[in-house]
Design an enzyme around this catalytic site. Sequence first.
Site: not given
Length: 93
Positions: A8-9
């Site tokens: 994820c980010g």
Amino acid sequence: MVKVLTACGNGMGSSMVIKMKVENALRQLEVPDIYSTSCSIAEAKGLAANFDIIIVSKHLVHELEGRTEGKLIGLDNLMDDAEIKTKLEAVLK
């Protein structure tokens, strides 16, 4: 062994949640030997080549294209168990 990377980010909450959902889906699909880990998209860029399946949010797929010969899965809804299972089933065939 099927090696799965979830990213994820920031590599914190979302990737860990996806990892747990992926492990559950793979058990349901009766995949016997699994290795999975989670990280940030920045870390995934360096790790992707070592994994059979990489799972990220759909908007992050472009960041990993060309960095792996494994299957790259982009999710529309990170919390959708059915989507995760369906997409995993498709790449495992």
